[in-house]
Design an enzyme around this catalytic site. Sequence first.
Site, mmCIF file in Angstrom:
data_model
loop_
_atom_site.group_PDB
_atom_site.id
_atom_site.type_symbol
_atom_site.label_atom_id
_atom_site.label_comp_id
_atom_site.label_asym_id
_atom_site.label_seq_id
_atom_site.Cartn_x
_atom_site.Cartn_y
_atom_site.Cartn_z
ATOM 1 N N ASP A 1 -11.773 26.695 -5.217
ATOM 2 C CA ASP A 1 -11.158 26.075 -6.387
ATOM 3 C C ASP A 1 -12.228 25.211 -7.059
ATOM 4 O O ASP A 1 -13.324 24.998 -6.511
ATOM 5 C CB ASP A 1 -9.904 25.273 -6.029
ATOM 6 C CG ASP A 1 -8.986 25.122 -7.243
ATOM 7 O OD1 ASP A 1 -9.451 25.308 -8.385
ATOM 8 O OD2 ASP A 1 -7.797 24.818 -7.071
HETATM 9 C C1 BGC Z 1 -6.961 24.642 -10.389
HETATM 10 C C2 BGC Z 1 -6.965 26.150 -10.276
HETATM 11 C C3 BGC Z 1 -7.583 26.764 -11.480
HETATM 12 C C4 BGC Z 1 -8.999 26.214 -11.629
HETATM 13 C C5 BGC Z 1 -9.756 26.811 -12.795
HETATM 14 C C6 BGC Z 1 -8.324 24.088 -10.768
HETATM 15 O O1 BGC Z 1 -8.238 22.763 -11.129
HETATM 16 O O2 BGC Z 1 -6.534 24.081 -9.184
HETATM 17 O O3 BGC Z 1 -5.654 26.601 -10.084
HETATM 18 O O4 BGC Z 1 -7.599 28.150 -11.383
HETATM 19 O O5 BGC Z 1 -8.912 24.818 -11.822
HETATM 20 O O6 BGC Z 1 -9.267 26.395 -14.002
#
Ligand code: BGC
Length: 748
Positions: A282
Amino acid sequence: MKRKSFLLVSFVLFSLLISAQKPTADPIEKKINILINKMTLDEKVGQMFQIDPSAFFKSSSDVDEWIRKGKIGSVLNVIGAEKVNALQRIAVKESRLGIPLIVGRDVIHGYRTIMPIPLAMSSSWNPEMVAMAMHVSGKEASSDGIRWTFAPMIDISRDPRWGRVAEGPGEDPYLASAMAKAMVEGLQGEDLAASGSIAACAKHFVGYGAAEGGRDYNTSLIPETELRNIYLPSFKAAKDAGVATYMSSFNDINGIPASGNRHTLHDILRNEWGFNGFVVSDWGSIAEMINHGFCATSKDAAEKGINAGVDMEMSSSSYIENIKTLLDEKKISIQQINESVANILRIKFKLGLFDHPYTSVSTEKVLLTDDNLKIAKEMAIESAVLLKNDKQTLPLSKSLKIAVIGPLADAPHDQMGTWVFDGKKADSKTVLPAIIEKLGATQVVYAKGLSISRDKSVSGFVEAIEAARNADVCVLVVGEESILSGEAHSLAELHLQGKQNELIEAVAAVGKPVVMVVMAGRPLAIGNLIPKVDAILYAWHNGTMGGPAIADLLFGDAIPSGKLPITFPKGEGQIPIYYNHKSTGRPADIKNWTPLDKIPVEAVQHSLGNTSHYLDYGFEPLFPFGYGLSYTTFAYSNLKVSKNVIPMNGLVEVSVDITNTGKYEADEVAQLYIHDRFGSITRPVKELKGFKRVSLKPGETKSVSFTLTKTELAFWNNESKFQAESGDFDVWIGSNSVEGLKGSFAIK
Ligand code: BGC
């Protein structure tokens, strides 16, 4: 002797060469091997690095230069065919090996045509419809250069305080698995390389929805049996549906951050399940292992991430900064790096990016087409859940004069819900104009009452009350703004924000029938309002076509058929509350509940006879899992269980007749639950193991049948085995998790 050792050395070298090249007949694997053999270490590390260029670089020429040098494998948040093609051209034409980029974006519930939030889509209990909605989303996104999305989000959550509950499938592993499969299939299509298909990403792996207290990013404590039986099944369903990628989550599980968790990522995902796509971290979750107190330095974080099995690091730079040193220090091996790179290249090949790296700039309309909007509207109709309908207030007659009141009646931005990057409020169709379109302007009087859901000023109440007086019926559209749910937007309290309660009371006091429509990203604690209104339609944040969908439902042009995918608590103090809980040694029971006010004064200390409940809230939820009304009524009869006893590998058919006993042609979602009465570990009091949506004309009866096999009856036990156990089972088929006709059978 010399010759012998020469032969031995030659043999070892030859074996090493063979193992490095992994001879294979699979054409993609062959290409991967050839490419990996040509790659420098820097180029390999580059493939394992994903960035959002605008967040990482000061100038756009930097990103071009890094791509040219093969130092970036993926970008996120670059959209538009021309922009994507420009970067892709550098990767393909100007980098040494011409490896294309994979371009990612969060397309969680729609790209330009915004579908209802995933929790709402789950309320449809209609996987086919959900697959279509996600296919539309993928098709729209791919026309703008996006070939990979960070969806589906399939975290089980039992806590509506958690803002991200909006993004997920709800509380149940069986329903979540069906949604996971539908979403992956919808996004990826039959062939990843086909036009309109994009790679899916099952996230967040794993246990993120169990964040302590519903506080985002928080610790999860999940025993292995619970992990296997509750939190992992949706991810396994995604694997079985062929999901291309996984995302490791922010939380720690039992003390080990999910992005450095070898048990979940390596032992389970790779070894047990045989996943051969790639895992992305993530956003910054590799570097955040330092904040977790699990890694001392960024080098340590890179080591733990790689050893756990995270192939690509999103946004933080621990991998690019440290892989070389970690290899020199033998903390990681080049085989591990080769494997990660192979996993990434495999998906790039499957997407056809090597053969067709560019997005064609089409003149044909792809975004917001009539077909797409039709699917969005149908999805919003099937997602809405009718929670109350006293004296058949709904559907409303089209000859009535309607007062449309409330901060969400005409809130085009907020009805789209959380995680919307590309949807535009100008495209959003709200409730107010949709009702006007249906009835004509003269029959509708509008008063907002409150400017937004958090508004604490009552200055708009006079106008709202006046509108109510001048109408036959009030439609109050309340709820929460989209920004009150989603990532990092958890709430400690679940009541309606601002002065919405007061607005509802003031309007209800006028004495006209009140229909409350709730637009929200989570279950809200609306118990206090139930006696004050005549009907409640829970529409969730329902996307671009939310307004017309609600209008159709209010006036009977569509019939509600949604069912709750998550238990609604009476209040926050009941959380966690979920239908598939354990029995306990003193199961809650209405006979043994003495409500708070009935406790005698100066009662002596006692516990005998009391059970697992709250003195104030009791033990029942506000609305149970699976609940949802229709304008018609359904009668269940004639439950049949094909066998009383089955062998361990046998199967049992359970069927029921459902009759539409009301006036409207409508859909019912029949639900099958089981209870394994005794187990080597305690078993939930009920578990969903089947559901079917059936359409019935008034007076029509259909038989609905389910097959239960070892797969549905098995669970992960204390001996780390997924197996069914002999013994007695109860089985129900009904319209929600608390009603239903009951039968039984045994495995012997
Ligand atoms: C989130 C993810 C997301 C990623 C990219 C993160 O803050 O937890 O779910 O896909 O950002 O935007």
